[in-house]
Design a protein around this motif. Structure first.
Motif, PDB file in Angstrom:
ATOM      1  N   ALA A  31      48.154  20.707  24.386  1.00  0.00           N
ATOM      2  CA  ALA A  31      48.396  21.395  25.657  1.00  0.00           C
ATOM      3  C   ALA A  31      48.340  20.393  26.803  1.00  0.00           C
ATOM      4  O   ALA A  31      47.725  19.326  26.691  1.00  0.00           O
ATOM      5  CB  ALA A  31      47.369  22.503  25.873  1.00  0.00           C
ATOM      6  N   VAL A  32      48.985  20.746  27.888  1.00  0.00           N
ATOM      7  CA  VAL A  32      48.963  19.932  29.109  1.00  0.00           C
ATOM      8  C   VAL A  32      48.815  20.862  30.296  1.00  0.00           C
ATOM      9  O   VAL A  32      49.103  22.063  30.219  1.00  0.00           O
ATOM     10  CB  VAL A  32      50.242  19.073  29.257  1.00  0.00           C
ATOM     11  N   LEU A  33      48.373  20.285  31.409  1.00  0.00           N
ATOM     12  CA  LEU A  33      48.176  21.075  32.625  1.00  0.00           C
ATOM     13  C   LEU A  33      48.666  20.270  33.822  1.00  0.00           C
ATOM     14  O   LEU A  33      48.321  19.097  33.975  1.00  0.00           O
ATOM     15  CB  LEU A  33      46.702  21.451  32.797  1.00  0.00           C
ATOM     16  N   ASP A  34      49.471  20.920  34.653  1.00  0.00           N
ATOM     17  CA  ASP A  34      49.919  20.314  35.910  1.00  0.00           C
ATOM     18  C   ASP A  34      50.532  21.425  36.756  1.00  0.00           C
ATOM     19  O   ASP A  34      51.367  22.183  36.262  1.00  0.00           O
ATOM     20  CB  ASP A  34      50.948  19.213  35.661  1.00  0.00           C
ATOM     21  N   PRO A  35      50.120  21.546  38.018  1.00  0.00           N
ATOM     22  CA  PRO A  35      50.590  22.674  38.845  1.00  0.00           C
ATOM     23  C   PRO A  35      52.097  22.755  39.019  1.00  0.00           C
ATOM     24  O   PRO A  35      52.648  23.858  39.136  1.00  0.00           O
ATOM     25  CB  PRO A  35      49.905  22.423  40.195  1.00  0.00           C
ATOM     26  N   SER A  36      52.779  21.629  39.045  1.00  0.00           N
ATOM     27  CA  SER A  36      54.208  21.646  39.347  1.00  0.00           C
ATOM     28  C   SER A  36      55.089  21.198  38.186  1.00  0.00           C
ATOM     29  O   SER A  36      56.286  20.970  38.363  1.00  0.00           O
ATOM     30  CB  SER A  36      54.493  20.749  40.565  1.00  0.00           C
ATOM     31  N   ALA A  37      54.523  21.089  36.986  1.00  0.00           N
ATOM     32  CA  ALA A  37      55.285  20.571  35.848  1.00  0.00           C
ATOM     33  C   ALA A  37      56.221  21.615  35.257  1.00  0.00           C
ATOM     34  O   ALA A  37      56.030  22.828  35.425  1.00  0.00           O
ATOM     35  CB  ALA A  37      54.321  20.063  34.774  1.00  0.00           C
ATOM     36  N   SER A  38      57.235  21.123  34.557  1.00  0.00           N
ATOM     37  CA  SER A  38      58.203  21.992  33.898  1.00  0.00           C
ATOM     38  C   SER A  38      58.411  21.516  32.466  1.00  0.00           C
ATOM     39  O   SER A  38      57.882  20.480  32.040  1.00  0.00           O
ATOM     40  CB  SER A  38      59.539  21.967  34.641  1.00  0.00           C
ATOM     41  N   GLN A  39      59.215  22.272  31.719  1.00  0.00           N
ATOM     42  CA  GLN A  39      59.541  21.858  30.354  1.00  0.00           C
ATOM     43  C   GLN A  39      60.251  20.513  30.340  1.00  0.00           C
ATOM     44  O   GLN A  39      60.130  19.747  29.388  1.00  0.00           O
ATOM     45  CB  GLN A  39      60.423  22.924  29.692  1.00  0.00           C
ATOM     46  N   ASP A  40      60.980  20.213  31.406  1.00  0.00           N
ATOM     47  CA  ASP A  40      61.651  18.914  31.493  1.00  0.00           C
ATOM     48  C   ASP A  40      60.642  17.769  31.499  1.00  0.00           C
ATOM     49  O   ASP A  40      60.918  16.689  30.971  1.00  0.00           O
ATOM     50  CB  ASP A  40      62.515  18.844  32.760  1.00  0.00           C
ATOM     51  N   ASP A  41      59.468  18.004  32.118  1.00  0.00           N
ATOM     52  CA  ASP A  41      58.433  16.974  32.145  1.00  0.00           C
ATOM     53  C   ASP A  41      57.865  16.732  30.751  1.00  0.00           C
ATOM     54  O   ASP A  41      57.500  15.597  30.414  1.00  0.00           O
ATOM     55  CB  ASP A  41      57.312  17.364  33.104  1.00  0.00           C
ATOM     56  N   LEU A  42      57.793  17.777  29.944  1.00  0.00           N
ATOM     57  CA  LEU A  42      57.360  17.602  28.555  1.00  0.00           C
ATOM     58  C   LEU A  42      58.334  16.691  27.823  1.00  0.00           C
ATOM     59  O   LEU A  42      57.939  15.733  27.160  1.00  0.00           O
ATOM     60  CB  LEU A  42      57.272  18.955  27.843  1.00  0.00           C
ATOM     61  N   ALA A  43      59.610  16.994  27.955  1.00  0.00           N
ATOM     62  CA  ALA A  43      60.630  16.213  27.270  1.00  0.00           C
ATOM     63  C   ALA A  43      60.649  14.767  27.761  1.00  0.00           C
ATOM     64  O   ALA A  43      60.817  13.833  26.971  1.00  0.00           O
ATOM     65  CB  ALA A  43      62.004  16.859  27.480  1.00  0.00           C
ATOM     66  N   ALA A  44      60.433  14.584  29.066  1.00  0.00           N
ATOM     67  CA  ALA A  44      60.472  13.240  29.645  1.00  0.00           C
ATOM     68  C   ALA A  44      59.380  12.344  29.078  1.00  0.00           C
ATOM     69  O   ALA A  44      59.530  11.115  29.049  1.00  0.00           O
ATOM     70  CB  ALA A  44      60.345  13.326  31.164  1.00  0.00           C
ATOM     71  N   GLN A  45      58.274  12.953  28.628  1.00  0.00           N
ATOM     72  CA  GLN A  45      57.177  12.169  28.064  1.00  0.00           C
ATOM     73  C   GLN A  45      57.137  12.230  26.542  1.00  0.00           C
ATOM     74  O   GLN A  45      56.145  11.833  25.925  1.00  0.00           O
ATOM     75  CB  GLN A  45      55.844  12.629  28.661  1.00  0.00           C
ATOM     76  N   GLY A  46      58.207  12.744  25.953  1.00  0.00           N
ATOM     77  CA  GLY A  46      58.300  12.762  24.501  1.00  0.00           C
ATOM     78  C   GLY A  46      57.425  13.805  23.842  1.00  0.00           C
ATOM     79  O   GLY A  46      57.108  13.686  22.653  1.00  0.00           O
ATOM     80  N   LEU A  47      57.037  14.833  24.602  1.00  0.00           N
ATOM     81  CA  LEU A  47      56.187  15.885  24.053  1.00  0.00           C
ATOM     82  C   LEU A  47      57.042  17.027  23.518  1.00  0.00           C
ATOM     83  O   LEU A  47      58.102  17.346  24.061  1.00  0.00           O
ATOM     84  CB  LEU A  47      55.235  16.409  25.128  1.00  0.00           C
ATOM     85  N   SER A  48      56.547  17.650  22.492  1.00  0.00           N
ATOM     86  CA  SER A  48      57.258  18.761  21.873  1.00  0.00           C
ATOM     87  C   SER A  48      57.350  19.951  22.825  1.00  0.00           C
ATOM     88  O   SER A  48      56.447  20.200  23.622  1.00  0.00           O
ATOM     89  CB  SER A  48      56.537  19.178  20.588  1.00  0.00           C
ATOM     90  N   SER A  49      58.419  20.699  22.710  1.00  0.00           N
ATOM     91  CA  SER A  49      58.571  21.922  23.513  1.00  0.00           C
ATOM     92  C   SER A  49      57.546  22.970  23.102  1.00  0.00           C
ATOM     93  O   SER A  49      57.326  23.945  23.819  1.00  0.00           O
ATOM     94  CB  SER A  49      59.982  22.487  23.362  1.00  0.00           C
ATOM     95  N   GLN A  50      56.890  22.743  21.945  1.00  0.00           N
ATOM     96  CA  GLN A  50      55.848  23.656  21.480  1.00  0.00           C
ATOM     97  C   GLN A  50      54.498  23.374  22.136  1.00  0.00           C
ATOM     98  O   GLN A  50      53.554  24.147  21.986  1.00  0.00           O
ATOM     99  CB  GLN A  50      55.699  23.547  19.963  1.00  0.00           C
ATOM    100  N   THR A  51      54.400  22.250  22.865  1.00  0.00           N
ATOM    101  CA  THR A  51      53.168  21.937  23.582  1.00  0.00           C
ATOM    102  C   THR A  51      52.948  22.977  24.675  1.00  0.00           C
ATOM    103  O   THR A  51      53.841  23.236  25.484  1.00  0.00           O
ATOM    104  CB  THR A  51      53.248  20.534  24.226  1.00  0.00           C
ATOM    105  N   THR A  52      51.773  23.575  24.704  1.00  0.00           N
ATOM    106  CA  THR A  52      51.487  24.612  25.697  1.00  0.00           C
ATOM    107  C   THR A  52      51.354  23.989  27.076  1.00  0.00           C
ATOM    108  O   THR A  52      50.595  23.039  27.261  1.00  0.00           O
ATOM    109  CB  THR A  52      50.194  25.364  25.342  1.00  0.00           C
TER     110      THR A  52
END
Length: 259
Positions: A31-52
């Motif tokens: 899981a990750v937490l950030d007030p302004s983050a989006s799914q695009d930010d997950l992808a940008a850091q190589g994280l799975s779309s399944q990451t909460t």
């Protein structure tokens, strides 16, 4: 597999933590937490779309990870640490800005919930050693001042490292005539006083994190300095904390407690 929640994962330090966790065998980011983050930010850091993805600590419900690593902002860190503990996760807090009352409250909560954790004013080995050496020197040089220099965007002053250094020095130095009343004036100070120890805060572009402790005595002086030129240097300490998180039986302050 140890599951990790990274709070502040889009920030300068958060991105470093994401890369570190992904490089460690036996660890994964759940899981990750950030007030302004989006799914695009997950992808940008190589994280799975399944990451909460959470946008606020109040959204977290239950032990979604084993460890909560926090590199956010001073205004959010207390609530984040509470959320981690209340949900049964071990907090590893690298965000500075917690005051003594908040730390005491978090320690009490961790004891109630039987959760260990770490609050580290600095994860750099050079900074940890500076604090250790400064504490030892204070026995012989009670006249001391601290200068800390950080990047222009650092939100708090004095830095958590400088304040922790002052507290460690104060524990060890003899009573000194320069501070008989033991008055502290630190709120948002660029130049403050902790029990007679002056702390000077510099905020300029081009700097990362630097500290020097100046001791003076009759006919001599001692200066102890550390420099962090790259944020990646802090990851050695974060790695130690992650690898030893199960040894944390209570909420402790300072990386030196697990080295």
């Amino acid at each position: 597999m140890t599951r990790v929640l990274v709070a502040g994962f889009t920030g300068s330090m958060g991105r470093q933590v994401v890369d570190l966790v992904r490089s460690l065998a036996g660890f994964e980011i759940s899981a990750v937490l950030d007030p302004s983050a989006s799914q695009d930010d997950l992808a940008a850091q190589g994280l799975s779309s399944q990451t909460t993805l959470y946008h606020d600590a109040v959204e977290v419900d239950g032990p979604v990870a084993d460890v909560w690593v926090d590199f956010t902002v001073p205004a959010a860190v207390f609530a984040n640490a509470q959320a981690a503990i209340n949900n049964g996760m071990v907090p590893i807090i690298g965000t500075t800005g917690l005051n003594d009352q908040q730390v005491a409250s978090l320690k009490e909560l961790a004891t109630q919930k039987r959760v260990g954790g770490l609050i580290a004013p600095n994860f750099g080995m050079s900074a940890v050693l500076l604090m250790k050496f400064a504490k030892e020197a204070a026995t012989y040089f009670p006249d001391v001042e601290i200068i800390e220099m950080h990047h222009a965007d650092k939100a708090d002053s004095p830095s958590g490292t400088a304040l922790a250094t002052a507290k460690m020095i104060d524990e060890n130095r003899p009573e000194h005539e320069s501070s008989p009343d033991k008055v502290s004036t630190l709120d948002h100070a660029r130049g403050g006083d902790y029990h007679g120890i002056h702390i000077h805060s510099v905020r300029l572009p081009g700097y990362v994190a630097h500290e020097q402790v100046l001791f003076g005595g009759p006919g001599e002086a001692l200066t102890i300095r550390q420099d962090s030129f790259d944020r990646h240097s802090f990851m050695s300490g974060v790695k130690v904390a992650l690898q030893k998180y199960q040894q944390l039986g209570s909420l402790v302050v300072g990386l030196e407690n697990i080295l």
